[in-house]
Write a protein that holds these residues in place. Structure first.
Motif, PDB file in Angstrom:
ATOM      1  N   SER A 150       4.781  -0.806  13.649  1.00  0.00           N
ATOM      2  CA  SER A 150       4.215  -0.330  12.385  1.00  0.00           C
ATOM      3  C   SER A 150       2.837   0.269  12.583  1.00  0.00           C
ATOM      4  CB  SER A 150       4.149  -1.493  11.387  1.00  0.00           C
ATOM      5  OG  SER A 150       3.538  -1.094  10.178  1.00  0.00           O
ATOM      6  N   ILE A 177       9.146   4.240   5.639  1.00  0.00           N
ATOM      7  CA  ILE A 177       8.082   3.242   5.545  1.00  0.00           C
ATOM      8  C   ILE A 177       6.926   3.506   6.508  1.00  0.00           C
ATOM      9  CG2 ILE A 177       9.616   1.424   4.721  1.00  0.00           C
ATOM     10  CD1 ILE A 177       9.748   0.350   7.601  1.00  0.00           C
ATOM     11  N   HIS A 178       7.045   4.521   7.364  1.00  0.00           N
ATOM     12  CA  HIS A 178       6.026   4.830   8.374  1.00  0.00           C
ATOM     13  C   HIS A 178       5.694   6.316   8.274  1.00  0.00           C
ATOM     14  CE1 HIS A 178       4.155   5.508  12.298  1.00  0.00           C
ATOM     15  NE2 HIS A 178       4.100   4.193  12.495  1.00  0.00           N
ATOM     16  N   PRO A 179       4.405   6.669   8.295  1.00  0.00           N
ATOM     17  CA  PRO A 179       4.037   8.070   8.036  1.00  0.00           C
ATOM     18  C   PRO A 179       4.303   9.048   9.169  1.00  0.00           C
ATOM     19  CG  PRO A 179       2.073   6.737   8.434  1.00  0.00           C
ATOM     20  CD  PRO A 179       3.230   5.783   8.364  1.00  0.00           C
ATOM     21  N   THR A 279       8.413  -3.404   7.684  1.00  0.00           N
ATOM     22  CA  THR A 279       8.060  -3.404   6.256  1.00  0.00           C
ATOM     23  C   THR A 279       7.139  -4.575   5.938  1.00  0.00           C
ATOM     24  OG1 THR A 279       9.929  -4.755   5.478  1.00  0.00           O
ATOM     25  CG2 THR A 279      10.297  -2.385   5.706  1.00  0.00           C
ATOM     26  N   ASP A 282       3.152  -4.241   6.797  1.00  0.00           N
ATOM     27  CA  ASP A 282       2.233  -3.540   5.896  1.00  0.00           C
ATOM     28  C   ASP A 282       2.926  -3.356   4.549  1.00  0.00           C
ATOM     29  OD1 ASP A 282       0.360  -1.940   4.639  1.00  0.00           O
ATOM     30  OD2 ASP A 282      -0.003  -0.675   6.401  1.00  0.00           O
ATOM     31  N   GLU A 284       1.953  -3.167   1.451  1.00  0.00           N
ATOM     32  CA  GLU A 284       1.399  -2.213   0.488  1.00  0.00           C
ATOM     33  C   GLU A 284       1.799  -0.789   0.851  1.00  0.00           C
ATOM     34  OE1 GLU A 284      -2.783  -2.762   0.126  1.00  0.00           O
ATOM     35  OE2 GLU A 284      -2.608  -4.781  -0.736  1.00  0.00           O
ATOM     36  N   ARG A 285       1.694  -0.446   2.124  1.00  0.00           N
ATOM     37  CA  ARG A 285       2.112   0.889   2.551  1.00  0.00           C
ATOM     38  C   ARG A 285       3.604   1.069   2.331  1.00  0.00           C
ATOM     39  NH1 ARG A 285       1.657   2.447   8.794  1.00  0.00           N
ATOM     40  NH2 ARG A 285       3.672   1.372   8.839  1.00  0.00           N
ATOM     41  N   THR A 286       4.375   0.032   2.650  1.00  0.00           N
ATOM     42  CA  THR A 286       5.815   0.098   2.454  1.00  0.00           C
ATOM     43  C   THR A 286       6.151   0.395   0.999  1.00  0.00           C
ATOM     44  OG1 THR A 286       6.336  -1.403   4.277  1.00  0.00           O
ATOM     45  CG2 THR A 286       7.953  -1.249   2.495  1.00  0.00           C
ATOM     46  N   ALA A 288       4.283   1.660  -1.402  1.00  0.00           N
ATOM     47  CA  ALA A 288       3.813   2.973  -1.844  1.00  0.00           C
ATOM     48  C   ALA A 288       4.727   4.085  -1.344  1.00  0.00           C
ATOM     49  CB  ALA A 288       2.386   3.199  -1.359  1.00  0.00           C
ATOM     50  N   ARG A 289       5.137   3.987  -0.085  1.00  0.00           N
ATOM     51  CA  ARG A 289       5.974   5.043   0.477  1.00  0.00           C
ATOM     52  C   ARG A 289       7.372   5.032  -0.150  1.00  0.00           C
ATOM     53  NH1 ARG A 289       4.344   8.002   4.512  1.00  0.00           N
ATOM     54  NH2 ARG A 289       6.495   8.455   5.139  1.00  0.00           N
ATOM     55  N   GLU A 292       7.106   6.554  -3.635  1.00  0.00           N
ATOM     56  CA  GLU A 292       6.948   8.010  -3.555  1.00  0.00           C
ATOM     57  C   GLU A 292       8.273   8.683  -3.201  1.00  0.00           C
ATOM     58  OE1 GLU A 292       4.252  11.344  -1.150  1.00  0.00           O
ATOM     59  OE2 GLU A 292       4.210   9.230  -0.555  1.00  0.00           O
TER      60      GLU A 292
END
Length: 306
Positions: A150, A177-179, A279, A282, A284-286, A288-289, A292
């Protein structure tokens, strides 16, 4: 309403520690752990792999019989026993017999003998999943590697030849889940370029897949990754061998080999477990992504409304 992926991300976080304390590791996993520590020669690795694949029978062979089956000398078997920490072959065989007897006690019943080839293939995959379930009784390693994957920016996912299907599945899901997920499914100089660029961009880890038949170009790519400074997590069916020797972390689980082409039930579940760990690393990132992505999917009508 959250998507199924969002709901699972919220509700199924992995918890550390032994969730099933009484569960014993699968026999193949016990053997891989037993043989994984020392640095074995190619001949010794052949002995180890034969024992892993044929434990129920091999545990009761004499030293002469085992040497003949593997195609090595009797002294080679003796040296192998010493290399994995035993005083000699008799002591090693006693340990192997203990593991084998547990295997036989928990093995499939007589109904398996009456199964047709397709049912036998399913039975074999069920056994692979049962072994994986035992291996995941303590999910600590999955959690640790999921956290590392991650955090790697970018994260490279490598799968060549037959292993490309697992790599594509993992990369497709990981992108939710990963940018920055980079998929490599071509070997040679193409793989080299991708791995070197990933490291130059700040990447720290590669997740590699190596399924039978194990490709020479996979080994070459893993070595390039290591030489460039990337760490390698490997999903494979063998904890012993050249590719596993190069990896920083190896997750070995069985593949179905009863039919003309292999099947990957257990590796597929292992992929999902690693994704779950990512997941959780992170949340919060998960979240949000995923939110979106759901908005974009609704806007462009990516999916049918079932």
């Amino acid at each position: 309403m959250p998507s199924p992926q969002q709901a699972r991300a919220q509700a199924s976080a992995i918890t550390s520690g032994k969730t099933v304390p009484e569960a014993e590791a699968a026999p193949t996993s016990q053997l891989r752990e037993l043989f994984d520590g020392p640095h074995l020669s190619p001949g010794q690795r052949r002995i180890a792999q034969y024992l892993i694949e044929n434990i129920a029978e091999a545990a009761f062979l004499s030293i002469t019989e085992l040497a003949d089956r593997v195609g090595v000398s009797q002294p080679s078997v003796t040296r192998f026993a010493a290399a994995v920490g035993f005083s000699g072959y008799p002591a090693l065989r006693e340990k192997l017999q203990t593991i084998a007897l547990r295997t036989l006690a928990g093995g499939p019943g007589a109904d398996e003998d009456r199964a047709n080839e397709l049912q036998a293939a399913v039975d074999a995959e069920i056994a692979n999943l049962e072994n994986l379930r035992r291996d995941l009784a303590d999910p600590g390693r999955i959690i640790d590697i999921g956290r590392a994957l991650s955090a790697s920016m970018p994260l490279t996912v490598l799968g060549l030849r037959i292993s490309a299907s697992l790599a594509e599945y993992f990369a497709y899901a990981a992108r939710r889940i990963h940018p920055d997920v980079r998929l490599v499914t071509r070997g040679g100089s193409v793989a080299y370029d991708a791995l070197l660029q990933s490291r130059e961009a700040g990447g720290t880890w590669v997740l590699a897949f190596s399924m039978p038949r194990h490709a020479q170009e996979t080994l070459a790519a893993v070595r390039v990754a290591r030489h460039a400074g990337l760490r390698v997590a490997l999903v494979t069916d063998l904890a012993l061998g050249p590719v596993a020797d190069e990896a920083d972390a190896t997750f070995a689980t069985g593949t179905g080999s009863r039919l003309v082409f292999d099947s990957y039930a257990a590796p597929g579940v292992l992929c999902a477990a690693l994704l779950q760990a990512m997941t959780d690393a992170d949340p919060e990132r998960t979240q949000a992504r995923l939110e979106e992505y759901e908005q974009i999917a609704d806007q462009h009508q990516f999916f049918l409304r079932d």
